[in-house]
Design a protein around this motif. Structure first.
Motif, short mmCIF file in Angstrom:
data_model
loop_
_atom_site.label_atom_id
_atom_site.label_comp_id
_atom_site.label_asym_id
_atom_site.label_seq_id
_atom_site.Cartn_x
_atom_site.Cartn_y
_atom_site.Cartn_z
N HIS A 127 0.87 -1.18 0.00
CA HIS A 127 0.00 0.00 0.00
C HIS A 127 0.90 1.23 0.00
O HIS A 127 1.89 1.28 0.72
N TYR B 167 -1.83 5.18 7.41
CA TYR B 167 -0.68 4.44 7.93
C TYR B 167 0.25 5.33 8.73
O TYR B 167 0.86 4.90 9.70
N GLU C 243 1.59 -5.49 3.34
CA GLU C 243 0.52 -6.22 4.02
C GLU C 243 0.62 -7.69 3.61
O GLU C 243 0.59 -8.02 2.44
N SER D 92 -1.25 -11.35 4.33
CA SER D 92 -2.47 -11.92 4.87
C SER D 92 -2.36 -13.43 5.00
O SER D 92 -1.75 -14.09 4.16
N LYS E 22 -4.09 -10.11 9.13
CA LYS E 22 -3.40 -9.18 8.23
C LYS E 22 -2.24 -8.58 9.02
O LYS E 22 -2.45 -7.96 10.05
N SER E 23 -1.04 -8.80 8.52
CA SER E 23 0.17 -8.25 9.13
C SER E 23 0.61 -7.06 8.29
O SER E 23 0.80 -7.20 7.08
N ILE E 24 0.77 -5.91 8.93
CA ILE E 24 1.15 -4.69 8.21
C ILE E 24 2.47 -4.17 8.78
O ILE E 24 2.59 -3.92 9.98
N GLU F 30 -0.87 -5.98 13.53
CA GLU F 30 -1.63 -7.13 13.04
C GLU F 30 -3.09 -6.93 13.38
O GLU F 30 -3.43 -6.39 14.44
#
Length: 154
Positions: free
Chosen positions: A31, A37, A51, A53, A67-69, A141
């Protein structure tokens, strides 16, 4: 009232494959430049985020979507080829605290489709903020689960 998850010790998404559940890693997404963010990570220097997932199922029934960002600025070149990126980030930045928030809400259309939610069923969203020793958020997350994934105690 206490709310606790059936899995009591935090594990990164890829460490969880040791459970009896099946894990499917969805395609990572990058993203770009969203103020959301910058606010989420409380850092005006955050530009792009990665990201990753993960969908967990028990046989054919979906249990949760994680979802790990991670901001790209925290991903080092040597980490690019590592499968368990979340664990490497936690180790590198000495993550020693996790702040959690829970909410009960309705799923997005994507979440409803992946978790096979029919009708107006609600979901529990567990937000986890991973903090370094200076209380700076390094990664985030979000785990979306059906309420049956949790145990409610009084």
């Amino acid at each position: 009232m206490n709310i606790r998850k059936k899995v009591r010790v935090y594990q990164t998404p890829l460490e969880r494959i040791h459970f009896t559940y099946r894990m499917e890693q969805l395609e990572p997404i990058i993203h770009e430049k969203k103020n959301f963010y910058k606010v989420l990570f409380a850092n005006p220097l955050v530009e792009e985020v990665l990201e990753r997932s993960f969908l967990y199922t028990d046989n054919t029934s979906p249990l949760s979507l994680v979802k790990s960002i991670i901001p790209n600025m925290y991903v080092k070149r040597s980490m690019g080829s590592i499968s368990n990126l979340e664990l490497k980030i936690d180790d590198f930045y000495q993550i020693d605290k996790i702040k959690k928030e829970y909410s009960l809400t309705w799923p997005t259309s994507e979440e409803a489709e992946l978790l096979q939610i029919i009708g107006d069923s609600q979901i529990i969203v567990e937000k986890q903020f991973f903090l370094d020793p200076n209380n700076k958020i390094i990664r985030y997350e979000e785990e979306v689960s059906c309420p049956e994934t949790y145990i409610f105690e009084e």
